[in-house]
Design an enzyme around this catalytic site. Structure first.
Site, PDB file in Angstrom:
ATOM      1  N   LYS A  44       0.940  -1.026   0.060  1.00 48.99           N
ATOM      2  CA  LYS A  44      -0.115   0.085  -0.052  1.00 48.99           C
ATOM      3  C   LYS A  44       0.960   1.263   0.009  1.00 48.99           C
ATOM      4  O   LYS A  44       0.683   2.137  -0.626  1.00 48.99           O
ATOM      5  CB  LYS A  44      -1.178   0.090   1.201  1.00 48.99           C
ATOM      6  CG  LYS A  44      -2.115  -0.986   1.088  1.00 48.99           C
ATOM      7  CD  LYS A  44      -2.658  -1.275   2.482  1.00 48.99           C
ATOM      8  CE  LYS A  44      -3.681  -2.420   2.532  1.00 48.99           C
ATOM      9  NZ  LYS A  44      -4.071  -2.635   4.091  1.00 48.99           N
ATOM     10  N   GLN A  88      -3.715  -0.925   9.983  1.00 45.15           N
ATOM     11  CA  GLN A  88      -3.836  -2.131   9.312  1.00 45.15           C
ATOM     12  C   GLN A  88      -4.205  -3.099  10.545  1.00 45.15           C
ATOM     13  O   GLN A  88      -3.861  -3.058  11.599  1.00 45.15           O
ATOM     14  CB  GLN A  88      -2.181  -2.438   9.070  1.00 45.15           C
ATOM     15  CG  GLN A  88      -2.025  -3.734   8.382  1.00 45.15           C
ATOM     16  CD  GLN A  88      -2.646  -3.839   7.334  1.00 45.15           C
ATOM     17  OE1 GLN A  88      -3.024  -2.908   6.278  1.00 45.15           O
ATOM     18  NE2 GLN A  88      -3.523  -4.938   6.811  1.00 45.15           N
ATOM     19  N   ASP A 111     -10.284   3.349   4.947  1.00 49.39           N
ATOM     20  CA  ASP A 111     -10.749   1.924   4.776  1.00 49.39           C
ATOM     21  C   ASP A 111     -12.206   2.094   4.905  1.00 49.39           C
ATOM     22  O   ASP A 111     -12.642   0.865   4.505  1.00 49.39           O
ATOM     23  CB  ASP A 111     -10.169   1.271   5.796  1.00 49.39           C
ATOM     24  CG  ASP A 111      -8.819   0.457   5.409  1.00 49.39           C
ATOM     25  OD1 ASP A 111      -8.754   0.168   4.236  1.00 49.39           O
ATOM     26  OD2 ASP A 111      -8.080   0.171   6.369  1.00 49.39           O
TER      27      ASP A 111
END
Ligand code: NAP
Length: 281
Positions: A44, A88, A111
């Protein structure tokens, strides 16, 4: 249905947008040293840097306390240099994941996991939607898969893939069946599917005899096995399907591309080009 060509195009478009906007700050937060998470964060981060983001790869030690992590997020929420924040998952087991998800400012929640973003999606007004389901929808659109009136079957009901995807498909006027580990006679449902999505995490759970001839099959699964990276669908199903995503090279590249798109959206919210959350109506 390869993901890479479309993902490359989206990433090039994102790079243009980043250039036009100027600075976009994306901070990824990794707590601990889970090897799979390390790989995802690296991918990412690399993609973000390539697209011109001002990307910060924040690493915190495993023993970080809940309060320390919340304090860090509060600072990032307040910072004018930060447009988008990604924590994460999974977090080390001593940390309260739900509270951490809630602690990210909804308009910086790249997200789309915050209950506010999940709720807007549920209500049919998607604001920031998690990247994997968006990637699946973009692939289906790219390949002109008819969703209006189609029977779509999604296997897996996680908050990050199955559940949001079922909403997006339903909002595209498909008739959606959401299957999970308690579903009886799974193949009764899958054999009915015009569009079949597997997001389970079980190698080759979907066998060719579970796929209707001419169906479109999307394999979200990414399972590390001795034979390498495999999906949730037996590759033999491709012979029956009208189209099917490969693993690797299908949904995976789309997830990263759509994550970067989300980060641009966050930047637009912060600059007032879009009003959070009523942007995509
Ligand atoms: P997850 O949170 O573990 O959820 C798995 C879902 O599958 C659950 O809803 C579970 O049902 C259901 N399930 C488990 N066994 C089943 C069975 N035998 N029959 C029917 N349903 C079953 O997983 P996830 O995070 O959604 O990820 C799913 C897969 O996608 C994984 O392989 C993951 O690595 C992959 N993934 C890929 C990407 C990408 O970019 N390509 C992104 C995210 C995830 P219950 O709810 O009843 O437990």
């Amino acid at each position: 249905m390869k993901g890479k060509p479309l993902a490359d195009r989206i990433r090039a478009e994102v790079a243009e947008e980043v250039r036009a906007i100027g600075h976009i700050g994306l901070v990824t937060v990794l707590v601990g040293d889970d090897p799979a998470s390390e790989v995802y964060i690296r991918l990412k981060h690399k993609a973000a840097v390539e697209a011109g983001f001002d990307a910060t790869d924040l690493r915190l030690p495993t023993e970080t306390t809940q309060q320390e992590l919340l304090d860090e997020l509060a600072e990032l929420n307040e910072s004018d240099d930060v447009d988008a924040i990604l924590v994460q998952l999974p977090l080390p087991s001593h940390l309260d994941e739900e509270q951490v998800i809630r602690a990210v400012s909804p308009a910086k929640d790249v997200d789309g996991f915050h209950p506010m973003n999940a709720g807007e999606l549920y209500l049919g007004r998607p604001a920031i939607v998690s990247a994997t389901p968006r990637g699946v929808m973009a692939l289906l659109e790219e390949h002109q898969v008819e969703l209006d009136g189609a029977r779509a079957v999604v296997i897996g009901r996680s908050d990050i893939v199955g559940k949001p995807l079922s909403h997006l498909l339903q909002q595209a006027n498909a008739t959606v069946t959401l299957c999970h580990s308690h579903t009886r006679d799974l193949e009764r449902h899958t054999l009915d599917a015009d569009v079949l999505v597997a997001a389970v995490g079980v190698p080759a759970l979907v066998t060719p005899d579970m796929v209707k001839t001419g169906a479109v099959v999307v394999d979200v699964g990414m399972n590390r096995t001795e034979a390498g990276l495999v999906g949730d669908v037996d590759p033999g199903a491709a012979e029956l399907a009208a189209a099917m995503t490969p693993v690797p090279g299908g949904v995976g590249p789309m997830t990263i591309a759509c994550l970067l798109q989300n980060a641009v959206r966050c930047a637009r919210y912060r600059r007032g080009d879009l009003v959070y959350p009523a942007s995509s109506r």
